[in-house]
Enzyme design. Sequence first.
Site, PDB file in Angstrom:
ATOM      1  N   ASP A  91       0.811  -1.225   0.000  1.00  0.00           N
ATOM      2  CA  ASP A  91       0.000   0.000   0.000  1.00  0.00           C
ATOM      3  C   ASP A  91       0.844   1.275   0.000  1.00  0.00           C
ATOM      4  O   ASP A  91       1.972   1.297   0.466  1.00  0.00           O
ATOM      5  CB  ASP A  91      -0.964   0.022   1.198  1.00  0.00           C
ATOM      6  CG  ASP A  91      -0.249  -0.110   2.546  1.00  0.00           C
ATOM      7  OD1 ASP A  91       0.761  -0.836   2.624  1.00  0.00           O
ATOM      8  OD2 ASP A  91      -0.698   0.536   3.517  1.00  0.00           O
ATOM      9  N   GLU A 151      -0.656  -1.879   5.206  1.00  0.00           N
ATOM     10  CA  GLU A 151       0.257  -1.829   6.369  1.00  0.00           C
ATOM     11  C   GLU A 151       0.114  -0.511   7.114  1.00  0.00           C
ATOM     12  O   GLU A 151       0.306  -0.447   8.314  1.00  0.00           O
ATOM     13  CB  GLU A 151       1.706  -2.027   5.910  1.00  0.00           C
ATOM     14  CG  GLU A 151       2.689  -2.307   7.054  1.00  0.00           C
ATOM     15  CD  GLU A 151       3.015  -1.090   7.908  1.00  0.00           C
ATOM     16  OE1 GLU A 151       3.134  -1.254   9.145  1.00  0.00           O
ATOM     17  OE2 GLU A 151       3.147   0.013   7.368  1.00  0.00           O
TER      18      GLU A 151
HETATM   19 ZN   LIG Z   1       4.982   3.881   6.519  1.00  0.00          ZN
HETATM   20 ZN   LIG Z   2       6.296   1.063   5.703  1.00  0.00          ZN
END
Ligand SMILES: [Zn+2]
Ligand SMILES: [Zn+2]
Length: 404
Positions: A91, A151
């Site tokens: 991401d 994440e």
């Molecule tokens: Zn980050």
């Molecule tokens: Zn990262």
Amino acid sequence: MSIELNEKIMSDLSSQLKKKAEEYFDYMVSVRRHLHKNPEVSYKEYDTTEFILNELKQMGIETHRPLETGCIGVIEGKPADRVIALRADIDALAMDEDGEAKHEFKSVRPGAAHCCGHDAHTANMLGAAKILMDLKDHISGKVVLIFQPGEEKLPGGGRLMMESGFLQKQGVQKVFGLHMNPNYEVGKIATKTGPLMARPDEVEIEIYGKGGHAASPHETIDPIVLAAQVITQFQTIVSRNINPTEPAVVTIGKINAGSTYNVIPEKVKMLGTVRTFSRDTAMLIKARMEAILKGVVEGAGGRFDFRFNEGYPAIDNEETCTQKVMETAKELFGEDQLIELDTPIMGGEDFAFYQQEFPGAFYFLGSRSEEADSGWSWHHPKYNIDERAFLTGAALMAGLALKE
Ligand SMILES: [Zn+2]
Ligand SMILES: [Zn+2]
């Protein structure tokens, strides 16, 4: 097999890994640049997922999609009871980048930018996948390639991946993951056994007073004065309630109140983060924050809302897995490329969710160089990597899956 022969095979394998990383360097650069140009924020990585699935399929790797975004590749080696998982996050951040130095591949999607290096993590792992497919005869058991979403945003794609049960069904035994690191020179590997990265929790606070004319404070309950006291008292939590040998951070990062110079507002809103290495310490801080709010705000006749959003657990590197990272790094690149860290850092990473169930190790891959102007910190609009990191990164990642 004699030890000498075994060592010879190992060193042959090391040179093959390095050669292969060189061979696929251009591929990794082009993947990274494609993803960098087309970033997608957490849990919206639809195009990125399609792109990765397509790459894996072209390599002849079996693919799975246990979550809406993100995906998994499974490489079957020689039959053996050995399942190693490698993890990349895919991401981008919800921000605009300063892409001046990256003009050829700067983000074309406003409000999304790969300023944490996850584009590079994905490219590195696709490079490792190519290497592993070429050296498939050397794989005992299975390699599971995790391309996880989200994440950067709670609840964490790592958590969702674990909750999907897919990795447990694959029988994963060990897990390895990396993060590009602008603090280390390109190609260096840095890690340590035990705590490596902190547990980040988030706090949201509203303090409600009674608004009114700034010239008549006695008729109001001034939430700004209360907020000032609360923040100052929060600073005593780490200095006076936490064991001095235990690292902890309490930061209020955002405070909003008021509209003009002569009005006492009704409320103050604050956002903050708490960094620790254990849930117990985090819960102690939570309790102290609540007690301070109660004492200060309610004592003055105001009221408050307090939310403590539990973030990712701390990264805690298992010993044998960490040794494996260090040994493999030394074998491939020599002792000089390895940095054995003394202390953890206070940043957080959702790789920790995998470590809750599987022994694993997380490590940093240096990505800084003057030429690439890649010393900017993570999440800075100018964040960049020196792509030569892939030469080390892909060889090491593949090596972790290949070598016993
Ligand atoms: Zn980050
Ligand atoms: Zn990262």
